[in-house]
Design an enzyme around this catalytic site. Sequence first.
Site, PDB file in Angstrom:
ATOM      1  N   GLY A  59       0.772  -1.230   0.000  1.00 39.45           N
ATOM      2  CA  GLY A  59       0.000   0.000   0.000  1.00 39.45           C
ATOM      3  C   GLY A  59       0.799   1.273   0.000  1.00 39.45           C
ATOM      4  O   GLY A  59       0.220   2.357   0.116  1.00 39.45           O
ATOM      5  N   SER A  77      15.451  -8.845  17.817  1.00 34.89           N
ATOM      6  CA  SER A  77      15.324  -7.454  18.263  1.00 34.89           C
ATOM      7  C   SER A  77      14.482  -7.285  19.518  1.00 34.89           C
ATOM      8  O   SER A  77      14.357  -6.172  20.026  1.00 34.89           O
ATOM      9  CB  SER A  77      14.726  -6.603  17.140  1.00 34.89           C
ATOM     10  OG  SER A  77      13.434  -7.048  16.803  1.00 34.89           O
ATOM     11  N   LYS A 122      10.042   0.810  12.331  1.00 40.23           N
ATOM     12  CA  LYS A 122       9.747   0.682  13.756  1.00 40.23           C
ATOM     13  C   LYS A 122       9.490   2.042  14.392  1.00 40.23           C
ATOM     14  O   LYS A 122       8.571   2.200  15.210  1.00 40.23           O
ATOM     15  CB  LYS A 122      10.904  -0.027  14.460  1.00 40.23           C
ATOM     16  CG  LYS A 122      11.082  -1.485  14.054  1.00 40.23           C
ATOM     17  CD  LYS A 122      12.291  -2.105  14.722  1.00 40.23           C
ATOM     18  CE  LYS A 122      12.461  -3.560  14.328  1.00 40.23           C
ATOM     19  NZ  LYS A 122      13.653  -4.184  14.944  1.00 40.23           N
ATOM     20  N   GLY A 176       2.700   2.232  -2.603  1.00 37.63           N
ATOM     21  CA  GLY A 176       2.797   2.757  -3.959  1.00 37.63           C
ATOM     22  C   GLY A 176       3.941   2.205  -4.777  1.00 37.63           C
ATOM     23  O   GLY A 176       4.379   2.861  -5.724  1.00 37.63           O
TER      24      GLY A 176
END
Length: 852
Positions: free
Chosen positions: A378, A743, A786, A380
């Site tokens: 989404g 992480s 993030k 582009g």
Amino acid sequence: MSSVSPIQIPSRLPLLLTHEGVLLPGSTMRTSVDSARNLQLVRSRLLKGTSLQSTILGVIPNTPDPASDAQDLPPLHRIGTAALAVQVVGSNWPKPHYTLLITGLCRFQIVQVLKEKPYPIAEVEQLDRLEEFPNTCKMREELGELSEQFYKYAVQLVEMLDMSVPAVAKLRRLLDSLPREALPDILTSIIRTSNKEKLQILDAVSLEERFKMTIPLLVRQIEGLKLLQKTRKPKQDDDKRVIAIRPIRRITHISGTLEDEDEDEDNDDIVMLEKKIRTSSMPEQAHKVCVKEIKRLKKMPQSMPEYALTRNYLELMVELPWNKSTTDRLDIRAARILLDNDHYAMEKLKKRVLEYLAVRQLKNNLKGPILCFVGPPGVGKTSVGRSVAKTLGREFHRIALGGVCDQSDIRGHRRTYVGSMPGRIINGLKTVGVNNPVFLLDEVDKLGKSLQGDPAAALLEVLDPEQNHNFTDHYLNVAFDLSQVLFIATANTTATIPAALLDRMEIIQVPGYTQEEKIEIAHRHLIPKQLEQHGLTPQQIQIPQVTTLDIITRYTREAGVRSLDRKLGAICRAVAVKVAEGQHKEAKLDRSDVTEREGCREHILEDEKPESISDTTDLALPPEMPILIDFHALKDILGPPMYEMEVSQRLSQPGVAIGLAWTPLGGEIMFVEASRMDGEGQLTLTGQLGDVMKESAHLAISWLRSNAKKYQLTNAFGSFDLLDNTDIHLHFPAGAVTKDGPSAGVTIVTCLASLFSGRLVRSDVAMTGEITLRGLVLPVGGIKDKVLAAHRAGLKQVIIPRRNEKDLEGIPGNVRQDLSFVTASCLDEVLNAAFDGGFTVKTRPGLLNSKL
């Protein structure tokens, strides 16, 4: 003197209706049977019959059989041919049908149709008998002259062919062995004639009439052969033999009366195809292959299956853009304006396109780069590929690779296979018609693998600038130059792309949008597009930016703008309903009392501001324009908010911390919860965790146990051994989603430190980073996504590894202003930033020890 033909047929015959061809006595024809009455005839008469008489049919030409036996029988042709069914072959594909091989016996005339269902049966009269001519020398001489003239032309026609061919030699023997009376029918079925001419021969009951009608047909074929021999260049012996086998089907008639237009058009197409091959600009190797194939095509009968395959191959070869290309638009200023108008943000991507244009200005023969846009859905990626083609002035072609698991989709099939076809690359070049288009390889990270090969491996040749100038498709079997094609691949993640393929592409990260960027995109692109799609105008609907922000924060939570676009579409549909209802109400009001309507309108227009859609629900009058979309209207149209800022509520007790995660859909915040209970020192992990994340949890608990005295962390029994008679349960919510990666290490440490210290973690802090057993914080990936996720969630501070500080340069300025960043190199710094007042080392008053 009269004699009767020795062939005697039954007086009643079942009728086989056909319109595909005309069967003459003495000839053999293959016909397909698939209509209701004809199928009943074959099943009831031929397949179940046991006598020779049951295999004799009456073939009626030029009469299509209705598809259903419920329909009336069409008018039947007067003259038919009694035929012997020699062979019956059945098939169920593509639909049930039979193929009959039938041999003509003699003519007959229908006297009366006896019944029509389940198949027609008629009383017939046999017509092929030797006629008794008047006993005058003139008539006998006339028939004799016709017979001799016919025989002379027939022999002349056969002698023009190659007698070494067995089929021609057999035809020559037939001329000497068969009665002259049978030759007109047999030769008419052999030479090239139309169905109309064959029908005229069938209707000619008189032998004299058949001779007269057949002689011009023979003369026409002889003249055609003479013309062919004059215009055709000398060929090899093999060519002569092929011409002799099918001599009549290949010559072009000169009388202009032939109505077999399909074969004429086909021959004309082959001539045009040969001309295109001569005038094409294909490479020498491809040209040699085409010349060889066109020679083979001329020798083939059209009935051969390979004829259509070879012709399709040659048509593809002449249609490919071997040297046809478009001229690039290299105006950098115009390109910058066009990219800015089509897409908001994406500065890194735009910069790379402009760099390519600049280099093309300096070097015309630059090979096309291999770009790969990686980012969440989404944002582009696909549409920007179309904009790149528009900027360069090139053709655009999209190839969807999601789920492709056959390498033949890329390289094509070999022509030895049934249904072979070129791969998607060559098909795309044929579609666009130029050799330098922009090819968008969409969803390259979702390629599959099967027993048919690995399409990702097939792409290695396509996406290698050092090899793709000689790309060989299996179907073409000749090299095609792909070096001028600009390949753009899109992917959501690079984790599933093979390393060899990833090495051939230039990766450009396309991160998710910030809230401010989404607002700009909505008002620049999405809202105008939705208004146009729903037939609305800006004078009918007003969506303030604060409303757009509400949609972004409370009704969508994504990195891209697809959900935002759908929500705006739902709003436009609701407004369209109000507008349509308002027009209907206006039509009603036009027929009511005008004075009463004006009084009501004065009452409604007391407040001149645009009204909300929720305010017009119960009005009897049409809504005022523009309709304002505010918070109440959003609740009426989209329902209650789907997302709430619940971060502070979920961090209301110790043992909870907020981490940051990266997914192919963008960045996300991730809660980590911990609890302790009496037990045997076991660590329980839940939440669909992968092996790497489980190891991070064990690392965290080991580091805390080794530093428990340093931070004065104790279990419920006051022991520094945190697992002494204590079980720990770590849970990662959203248990249906698989989670993995290193992480989460700093988040787990912070969560457990909060649990054992009894202190709350700050509710506005999120963190990410990998840990080691020595307490170091190592760098991780996906920092930008993030950070954007933390910004979307309304957090104020983000803790990241110090070695990721360089990644903050790609964060938009407004996001950096809203957030504060803490860069940590060790867990001490992480804990100090995560707790109010810091997480300093605590010391107990030392006890006085004496050796006395």
